[in-house]
Design an enzyme around this catalytic site. Sequence first.
Site, short mmCIF file in Angstrom:
data_model
loop_
_atom_site.label_atom_id
_atom_site.label_comp_id
_atom_site.label_asym_id
_atom_site.label_seq_id
_atom_site.Cartn_x
_atom_site.Cartn_y
_atom_site.Cartn_z
N ARG A 62 15.08 -8.19 -10.70
CA ARG A 62 13.94 -8.26 -9.77
C ARG A 62 14.25 -9.12 -8.56
NH1 ARG A 62 9.49 -5.86 -11.85
NH2 ARG A 62 9.34 -5.82 -14.10
N ASN A 104 -3.33 -6.44 -1.96
CA ASN A 104 -3.14 -5.41 -2.98
C ASN A 104 -4.48 -4.75 -3.28
OD1 ASN A 104 -1.77 -3.94 -5.09
ND2 ASN A 104 -2.78 -5.28 -6.57
N HIS A 106 -6.44 -2.90 -6.51
CA HIS A 106 -6.33 -2.73 -7.96
C HIS A 106 -7.52 -1.91 -8.44
CE1 HIS A 106 -5.12 -3.64 -12.04
NE2 HIS A 106 -6.40 -3.85 -12.32
N GLN A 170 -13.68 5.28 -3.53
CA GLN A 170 -14.12 3.97 -3.04
C GLN A 170 -12.95 3.13 -2.55
OE1 GLN A 170 -17.31 3.06 -2.57
NE2 GLN A 170 -17.64 5.21 -3.10
#
Length: 207
Positions: A62, A104, A106, A170
């Site tokens: 990573r 972000n 979610h 949405q």
Amino acid sequence: MKSIVLLVSGRGSNMEAIVRAAIPSVRVAAVISNRPDASGLVFARAHGIATEVVDHKAFADRATFDAELARVIDAHAPDLVVLAGFMRVLTDAFVRRYEGRLLNIHPSLLPAFPGLHTHRRALEAGVKVHGATVHFVTPELDCGPIVIQAVVPVQAEDDEASLAARVLAQEHRIYPQAVQWFVEGRIAVGDDGRVRIADTIAPDKGI
Ligand code: GAR
């Protein structure tokens, strides 16, 4: 003019919603994917937006992937980095580098249902409302300051697909809104970690 970079891993419908919103004073500098086959890249190229691929499979870990991703992002010098269905967990070093300018989306009403399979878990839990959250990214997954949320009802006949579609509609509304607030400089994160959105309407002209 503020420049933004969008990160996608797949379909990219949130990226598309942000591009189509044509937010005043926003320039989409690049769309970057960790997957060469992300269909979102097709839309971006068709709209004349620079695209880049940083294939996570080409990196040993990573940390090296995130370092290369940061190098590619920084070449575009964005004011804001927008994760739009970017399905990689990011290292603390990466998150800290973009602290306060990394958003972000979610697909749940955080702090409920962080992580994966949010719609399935919402149905299993029997919640009556569900939704989506735009938040700043912090090292702890799906825990950063909340900018905006949208709520949808959960209906008795819902399955994962129908609920996901209702939430996604949405997402396409609130993500462009959050980006607009950011570029207008209206988002402030208090010492308590809570977001306040400054009003542009002077108090004496309020409605
Ligand atoms: C969206 O529903 C987004 O909220 C979710 O992935 C989907 C991407 O769709 N993101 C996450 O689950 C992040 N943990 P899109 O590629 O069409 O925007």
